[in-house]
Scaffold this motif. Structure first.
Motif, mmCIF file in Angstrom:
data_model
loop_
_atom_site.group_PDB
_atom_site.id
_atom_site.type_symbol
_atom_site.label_atom_id
_atom_site.label_comp_id
_atom_site.label_asym_id
_atom_site.label_seq_id
_atom_site.Cartn_x
_atom_site.Cartn_y
_atom_site.Cartn_z
ATOM 1 N N SER A 67 0.637 -1.732 0.127
ATOM 2 C CA SER A 67 -0.110 -0.011 -0.102
ATOM 3 C C SER A 67 0.891 0.986 -0.402
ATOM 4 O O SER A 67 0.048 2.242 0.122
ATOM 5 N N ALA A 68 2.590 1.427 0.495
ATOM 6 C CA ALA A 68 2.848 2.675 0.084
ATOM 7 C C ALA A 68 4.063 2.359 -0.674
ATOM 8 O O ALA A 68 4.005 3.659 -0.898
ATOM 9 N N VAL A 69 3.600 1.503 -1.828
ATOM 10 C CA VAL A 69 4.272 1.845 -3.255
ATOM 11 C C VAL A 69 3.025 2.690 -4.126
ATOM 12 O O VAL A 69 1.557 2.220 -3.952
ATOM 13 N N PRO B 147 -3.078 -3.964 -10.917
ATOM 14 C CA PRO B 147 -3.328 -4.606 -9.841
ATOM 15 C C PRO B 147 -3.901 -3.713 -8.719
ATOM 16 O O PRO B 147 -4.316 -3.826 -7.780
ATOM 17 N N LEU B 148 -4.247 -2.084 -9.177
ATOM 18 C CA LEU B 148 -3.856 -0.923 -8.018
ATOM 19 C C LEU B 148 -5.587 -1.096 -7.539
ATOM 20 O O LEU B 148 -6.028 -1.319 -5.907
ATOM 21 N N TYR B 149 -6.872 -1.156 -8.138
ATOM 22 C CA TYR B 149 -8.243 -1.359 -7.929
ATOM 23 C C TYR B 149 -8.747 -2.768 -6.907
ATOM 24 O O TYR B 149 -8.750 -4.033 -7.695
ATOM 25 N N LYS B 150 -9.205 -3.373 -5.502
ATOM 26 C CA LYS B 150 -10.459 -3.901 -5.328
ATOM 27 C C LYS B 150 -11.475 -3.606 -5.932
ATOM 28 O O LYS B 150 -12.034 -2.800 -5.785
ATOM 29 N N GLU B 151 -12.150 -4.501 -5.879
ATOM 30 C CA GLU B 151 -14.317 -4.154 -6.497
ATOM 31 C C GLU B 151 -15.117 -5.343 -5.365
ATOM 32 O O GLU B 151 -14.671 -6.570 -5.756
ATOM 33 N N GLN B 152 -15.818 -4.652 -5.123
ATOM 34 C CA GLN B 152 -17.361 -5.649 -4.745
ATOM 35 C C GLN B 152 -17.814 -5.329 -5.509
ATOM 36 O O GLN B 152 -18.487 -3.696 -5.755
ATOM 37 N N GLN C 114 -6.368 0.744 -3.571
ATOM 38 C CA GLN C 114 -5.267 -0.341 -2.177
ATOM 39 C C GLN C 114 -4.308 0.174 -1.641
ATOM 40 O O GLN C 114 -3.795 -0.273 -0.903
ATOM 41 N N ARG C 115 -4.180 1.531 -2.133
ATOM 42 C CA ARG C 115 -2.285 2.213 -2.409
ATOM 43 C C ARG C 115 -3.331 2.553 -1.172
ATOM 44 O O ARG C 115 -4.543 3.050 -0.685
ATOM 45 N N THR D 10 0.823 9.050 -2.842
ATOM 46 C CA THR D 10 0.411 10.112 -3.849
ATOM 47 C C THR D 10 -0.438 9.502 -5.130
ATOM 48 O O THR D 10 0.205 8.074 -4.950
ATOM 49 N N GLY D 11 -1.647 9.989 -5.346
ATOM 50 C CA GLY D 11 -2.303 8.799 -6.442
ATOM 51 C C GLY D 11 -3.178 8.854 -6.373
ATOM 52 O O GLY D 11 -3.877 7.293 -7.263
ATOM 53 N N HIS D 12 -3.545 8.145 -5.142
ATOM 54 C CA HIS D 12 -4.846 7.523 -4.289
ATOM 55 C C HIS D 12 -6.050 8.024 -4.646
ATOM 56 O O HIS D 12 -6.077 9.474 -4.269
ATOM 57 N N VAL D 13 -6.902 7.024 -5.346
ATOM 58 C CA VAL D 13 -8.130 7.716 -5.146
ATOM 59 C C VAL D 13 -9.559 6.790 -3.952
ATOM 60 O O VAL D 13 -9.333 6.047 -3.902
ATOM 61 N N PRO D 14 -9.958 8.171 -3.803
ATOM 62 C CA PRO D 14 -11.168 7.878 -2.944
ATOM 63 C C PRO D 14 -12.430 6.493 -3.467
ATOM 64 O O PRO D 14 -12.255 6.393 -4.660
ATOM 65 N N ASP D 15 -12.885 5.824 -2.542
ATOM 66 C CA ASP D 15 -13.735 5.216 -2.861
ATOM 67 C C ASP D 15 -15.025 5.625 -3.651
ATOM 68 O O ASP D 15 -15.554 6.603 -3.506
ATOM 69 N N GLY D 16 -15.112 4.568 -4.894
ATOM 70 C CA GLY D 16 -15.955 5.216 -6.196
ATOM 71 C C GLY D 16 -17.224 3.986 -6.157
ATOM 72 O O GLY D 16 -17.563 2.882 -6.105
#
Length: 452
Positions: free
Chosen positions: A376-378, A392-397, A425-426, A431-437
């Motif tokens: 999560s730190a990368v 590889p960045l985003y989990k999905e439900q 997942q970051r 840097t670059g983290h995107v809020p949940d959506g």
């Protein structure tokens, strides 16, 4: 070793097909001879006097073979209302990726037109044309979507999805199929054969609502190659297998844009069983394909999947679970860790049942993690796989639920909700983290089948 195995397997398939053809020719010759004898007997019988007792004609065997000549098809689509759109436009594999918020439209999501033809008792052919158009996601319709099955002028187009020949019973309980066909990943479309009928898509039964989880995340549903589809117990068909070798190209021509096609083959394997008086289905699946030989900076790339599907079927209620893991060899690269294998994990749980003779219900929940050993730190990872739309960045439900109204057999009207939630997942401070959506769509779905 892989090249040697491919050559040996190809030789076996060719030999089996030739042998089956000779057997079919011999059968046809025997039948022709029998017909000639019958005509001669009929001519002789015409001279018999009325005092002669004639034996009654033998009863026709109810199990006698009847050839299939069938034109069939189905279609499904919706009146949809896209109530909310993910602000970061994530989920490129989803149907509504990029669709503007508050958009509503009537839309076909799939049209099938198929033809099944029994050449004789030994050989049969399958043809399937498909159109699976994407929504026009341009604001106010000013931008045309020309990928998927949309033509340059925005019209829907048919393309060849299946085109194959089946050799029945190359040995008892096993068919050989050559051409473009469904893989054993989750669905096989062919009836009246030794192919399984208990894979995840057929058991879920609501493909017109959404794909199974492995289909959703782009496991091959069809491919060009050769397959053995068999049962271990031909009389009861409770246990069986599928082994297939393919191009890993689906319906695409071999192209430089996909380095695996034409150089490496994908191997599919499946074992299936029906237990407890065919109420319990168990399916175990695996595949493997090398996708690149590697370079000085990047090693060999490949991906493989292992999956288990279990369902319990009763008259009022059916429940199912599908779990898979997928490894992308040298699948991701980051500045912090260099090149690493990436492991994806998918879980799907669903239930469906009947309210009365015409109404049913269904519900499903999926959880997908594309990279289980994510750091999560990368802030930045580069995907090295050719696997469609992998990030590889985003989990999905994913959640869907609804009702199913059948006013007549093979006709469905289904009000339902469709929801995908995305989670970066970051770490939030990275840097670059995107809020949940999320994407949330309300739909009135229709589905009808004809010809089969």
């Amino acid at each position: 070793m892989k090249k040697t195995f491919t050559k040996v397997f190809s030789a076996v398939l060719v030999s089996a097909t030739m042998l089956a053809g000779l057997t079919a020719e011999a059968q046809q010759t025997t039948l022709a001879s029998a017909n000639t004898d019958k005509k001669a007997d009929a001519k002789a019988d015409s001279t018999i006097t009325t005092t002669t007792t004639v034996k009654p004609a033998a009863k026709q065997d109810p199990a006698a073979w009847v050839p299939t000549r069938r034109l069939w098809g189905y279609a499904f689509g919706d009146l949809y209302f896209n109530q909310h759109t993910d602000g970061a436009n994530r989920g490129p594999e989803t149907q509504y990726n990029g669709t503007p918020g508050n958009r509503n439209a009537f839309q076909f999501r799939r049209l099938y037109l198929g033809y099944d033809y029994d050449i004789n008792q030994k050989f049969s052919a399958e043809v399937l044309l498909a159109s699976e158009p994407n929504a026009n996601t341009g604001v106010n319709g000013t931008t045309n979507i020309q990928n998927g099955d949309n033509l340059v002028d925005g019209k829907m187009a048919f393309w060849i999805k299946n085109f194959n020949i089946r050799v029945r019973e190359i040995w008892k309980g096993t068919d050989l199929v050559v051409g473009e066909m469904s893989t054993p990943g989750f669905a096989l479309n062919t009836g009246n054969s030794n192919a399984p009928t208990s894979l995840s898509e057929a058991t879920w039964g609501y493909r017109f609502i959404e794909k199974t989880i492995t289909d959703f995340h782009k496991n091959n549903s069809y491919d060009v190659g050769a397959a053995l589809q068999g049962t271990f117990d031909p009389s009861t068909k409770n246990f069986g297998y599928v082994f297939m070798v393919g191009n890993n190209s689906q319906s695409n021509l071999l192209a430089a844009s996909n380095p695996s096609t034409g150089f490496y083959k994908i191997f599919y394997g499946d074992l299936w069983g029906k237990f407890l008086d065919k109420k319990l289905y168990v399916d175990i699946y695996a595949d493997y394909v090398q996708t690149g030989a590697g370079t000085a900076t990047l090693g060999e790339t490949a991906h493989n999947m292992e999956k288990i599907f279990v369902a319990y079927n009763t008259k009022p209620l059916t429940v199912g679970a599908e779990v898979y893991t997928q490894m992308f060899k040298n699948g991701v690269t980051s500045a912090a860790h260099g090149t690493q294998n990436a492991n994806a994990l998918g879980l799907s749980f669903w239930a469906k049942g009947n309210i009365n003779a015409q109404w049913g219900w269904f519900g499903r929940y999926d959880n997908y993690n594309p990279y289980t050993n994510f750091d999560s730190a990368v802030p930045t990872y580069t995907a090295n796989t050719t696997y469609g739309n992998y990030s590889p960045l985003y989990k999905e439900q994913f959640v869907t639920a609804g009702l199913d109204f059948q006013p007549a057999p093979k006709i469905h009207f289904s009000p339902n909700i469709w929801l995908v939630q995305f989670k970066d997942q970051r770490a939030a401070t990275t840097t670059g983290h995107v809020p949940d959506g999320h994407d949330l769509v309300y739909r009135a779905t229709f589905y009808y089948t004809f010809g089969k």
